[in-house]
Design an enzyme around this catalytic site. Structure first.
Site, PDB file in Angstrom:
ATOM      1  N   CYS A  29      34.044  40.716  41.557  1.00 40.42           N
ATOM      2  CA  CYS A  29      33.207  40.967  42.736  1.00 40.42           C
ATOM      3  C   CYS A  29      34.063  41.171  43.993  1.00 40.42           C
ATOM      4  O   CYS A  29      34.678  40.221  44.490  1.00 40.42           O
ATOM      5  CB  CYS A  29      32.250  39.782  42.902  1.00 40.42           C
ATOM      6  SG  CYS A  29      31.340  39.751  44.452  1.00 40.42           S
ATOM      7  N   CYS A  32      33.066  39.072  46.968  1.00 44.30           N
ATOM      8  CA  CYS A  32      33.448  37.666  46.731  1.00 44.30           C
ATOM      9  C   CYS A  32      34.891  37.439  47.155  1.00 44.30           C
ATOM     10  O   CYS A  32      35.209  36.417  47.767  1.00 44.30           O
ATOM     11  CB  CYS A  32      33.282  37.302  45.257  1.00 44.30           C
ATOM     12  SG  CYS A  32      31.593  37.382  44.658  1.00 44.30           S
TER      13      CYS A  32
END
Length: 101
Positions: A29, A32
């Site tokens: 991600c 993230c």
């Protein structure tokens, strides 16, 4: 920064004696990875809370329990109850405001 798993959740989160901020994330991600240093800054500037990371790929049951539909997702718990949440990569100031820190 704590690594939260289904195995240690009760000990580190459910029975914590202070609020706990959980960061739901995954290796793949991009957002993230962008928010990870921000979470580290929050952890450093807020010693009154414990901060843990939950890898959603390794802990799908925890992600499901918190109804994680999009990551990164930050959840603030007090007495094992969700009091605030924020989704997506945001600045430290935005996250602190949304989480009430």
């Amino acid at each position: 920064m704590l690594k939260i798993t289904a195995t240690n959740y009760d000990e580190l989160v459910a029975r914590a004696d202070k609020p706990v901020l959980l960061d739901f994330w995954a290796e793949w991600c991009g957002p993230c990875r962008m928010v990870s240093p921000v979470v580290e800054e929050i952890a450093a500037s807020h010693p009154e809370i414990a901060v843990g990371k939950v890898n959603v790929d390794e802990e799908p049951a925890l992600a499901q329990a918190f109804r994680v539909q999009s990551i990164p997702m930050l959840v603030l718990l007090r007495d094992n109850a969700v009091v605030a949440a924020a989704v997506g990569a945001q600045s430290k100031e935005q996250l602190e405001q949304k989480l009430g820190l």
